[in-house]
Write a protein that holds these residues in place. Sequence first.
Motif, PDB file in Angstrom:
ATOM      1  N   HIS A  45      39.822  24.249  33.990  1.00 22.98           N
ATOM      2  CA  HIS A  45      39.612  25.512  33.291  1.00 22.98           C
ATOM      3  C   HIS A  45      38.120  25.764  33.055  1.00 22.98           C
ATOM      4  O   HIS A  45      37.649  26.900  33.176  1.00 22.98           O
ATOM      5  CB  HIS A  45      40.361  25.527  31.955  1.00 22.98           C
ATOM      6  N   ALA A  46      37.385  24.712  32.707  1.00 23.72           N
ATOM      7  CA  ALA A  46      35.944  24.867  32.486  1.00 23.72           C
ATOM      8  C   ALA A  46      35.244  25.261  33.787  1.00 23.72           C
ATOM      9  O   ALA A  46      34.326  26.091  33.771  1.00 23.72           O
ATOM     10  CB  ALA A  46      35.358  23.571  31.935  1.00 23.72           C
TER      11      ALA A  46
ATOM     12  N   VAL B 222      35.811  28.862  34.257  1.00 23.00           N
ATOM     13  CA  VAL B 222      34.937  29.622  33.363  1.00 23.00           C
ATOM     14  C   VAL B 222      33.531  29.698  33.953  1.00 23.00           C
ATOM     15  O   VAL B 222      32.893  30.758  33.956  1.00 23.00           O
ATOM     16  CB  VAL B 222      34.918  28.993  31.953  1.00 23.00           C
ATOM     17  N   MET B 223      33.052  28.587  34.476  1.00 23.23           N
ATOM     18  CA  MET B 223      31.710  28.576  35.080  1.00 23.23           C
ATOM     19  C   MET B 223      31.636  29.532  36.262  1.00 23.23           C
ATOM     20  O   MET B 223      30.663  30.267  36.427  1.00 23.23           O
ATOM     21  CB  MET B 223      31.342  27.161  35.521  1.00 23.23           C
TER      22      MET B 223
ATOM     23  N   SER C  92      33.496  32.155  36.770  1.00 25.09           N
ATOM     24  CA  SER C  92      33.599  33.526  36.260  1.00 25.09           C
ATOM     25  C   SER C  92      32.274  34.004  35.693  1.00 25.09           C
ATOM     26  O   SER C  92      31.849  35.135  35.949  1.00 25.09           O
ATOM     27  CB  SER C  92      34.675  33.598  35.176  1.00 25.09           C
ATOM     28  N   VAL C  93      31.617  33.152  34.927  1.00 26.66           N
ATOM     29  CA  VAL C  93      30.323  33.528  34.359  1.00 26.66           C
ATOM     30  C   VAL C  93      29.294  33.701  35.470  1.00 26.66           C
ATOM     31  O   VAL C  93      28.470  34.617  35.440  1.00 26.66           O
ATOM     32  CB  VAL C  93      29.861  32.479  33.323  1.00 26.66           C
TER      33      VAL C  93
ATOM     34  N   ASN D 112      24.744  28.651  31.924  1.00 27.04           N
ATOM     35  CA  ASN D 112      26.064  28.431  32.521  1.00 27.04           C
ATOM     36  C   ASN D 112      26.155  26.978  32.966  1.00 27.04           C
ATOM     37  O   ASN D 112      25.948  26.644  34.117  1.00 27.04           O
ATOM     38  CB  ASN D 112      26.264  29.393  33.698  1.00 27.04           C
TER      39      ASN D 112
ATOM     40  N   LEU E  15      28.272  23.015  32.558  1.00 30.04           N
ATOM     41  CA  LEU E  15      29.606  22.442  32.379  1.00 30.04           C
ATOM     42  C   LEU E  15      29.898  22.113  30.913  1.00 30.04           C
ATOM     43  O   LEU E  15      30.998  22.419  30.433  1.00 30.04           O
ATOM     44  CB  LEU E  15      29.782  21.205  33.266  1.00 30.04           C
TER      45      LEU E  15
ATOM     46  N   ARG F  55      28.841  23.600  28.251  1.00 29.64           N
ATOM     47  CA  ARG F  55      29.093  24.874  27.569  1.00 29.64           C
ATOM     48  C   ARG F  55      30.447  25.441  27.970  1.00 29.64           C
ATOM     49  O   ARG F  55      31.190  25.974  27.133  1.00 29.64           O
ATOM     50  CB  ARG F  55      27.965  25.847  27.912  1.00 29.64           C
ATOM     51  N   ALA F  56      30.798  25.349  29.226  1.00 30.73           N
ATOM     52  CA  ALA F  56      32.101  25.825  29.683  1.00 30.73           C
ATOM     53  C   ALA F  56      33.230  24.981  29.079  1.00 30.73           C
ATOM     54  O   ALA F  56      34.288  25.512  28.736  1.00 30.73           O
ATOM     55  CB  ALA F  56      32.164  25.795  31.203  1.00 30.73           C
TER      56      ALA F  56
ATOM     57  N   VAL G  66      33.715  26.208  25.523  1.00 35.94           N
ATOM     58  CA  VAL G  66      34.491  27.454  25.521  1.00 35.94           C
ATOM     59  C   VAL G  66      35.960  27.157  25.773  1.00 35.94           C
ATOM     60  O   VAL G  66      36.850  27.712  25.107  1.00 35.94           O
ATOM     61  CB  VAL G  66      33.932  28.441  26.570  1.00 35.94           C
ATOM     62  N   THR G  67      36.241  26.266  26.707  1.00 32.95           N
ATOM     63  CA  THR G  67      37.631  25.913  27.025  1.00 32.95           C
ATOM     64  C   THR G  67      38.321  25.276  25.828  1.00 32.95           C
ATOM     65  O   THR G  67      39.462  25.617  25.502  1.00 32.95           O
ATOM     66  CB  THR G  67      37.662  24.965  28.234  1.00 32.95           C
TER      67      THR G  67
END
Length: 95
Positions: A14-15, A18-19, A21-22, A32, A34, A36-37, A40-41
């Motif tokens: 999922h992370a 997210v990376m 997508s960003v 951006n 890992l 940080r992602a 968020v996850t």
Amino acid sequence: MTWLALKLSSWLIHALVVMVSVAAVSKGNPKNTLPRALLVTVLVAVLVTPFAWLWPLVIPGIIALVTWFLVYTIPYLVQVALGLLVDYLLPPRVW
């Protein structure tokens, strides 16, 4: 694999999503990363997942809010209407 290993690997996937997508939205974003992602996850997992179980409480909450508003507003409006009616029907007299 244990349950914990499966959960951690799913969060890692999922992370990574997210990376990606960003990166698609803001190319060359230095924040951006890992970690940080993953943050968020984890936040989404902690904050959104309970809502998935508690969403049926939203509708009764809205009904209770509307009912509370009506119960306290309608009598006030009726009292105002009665006061206006009395003022109209019984004009003040000076004795």
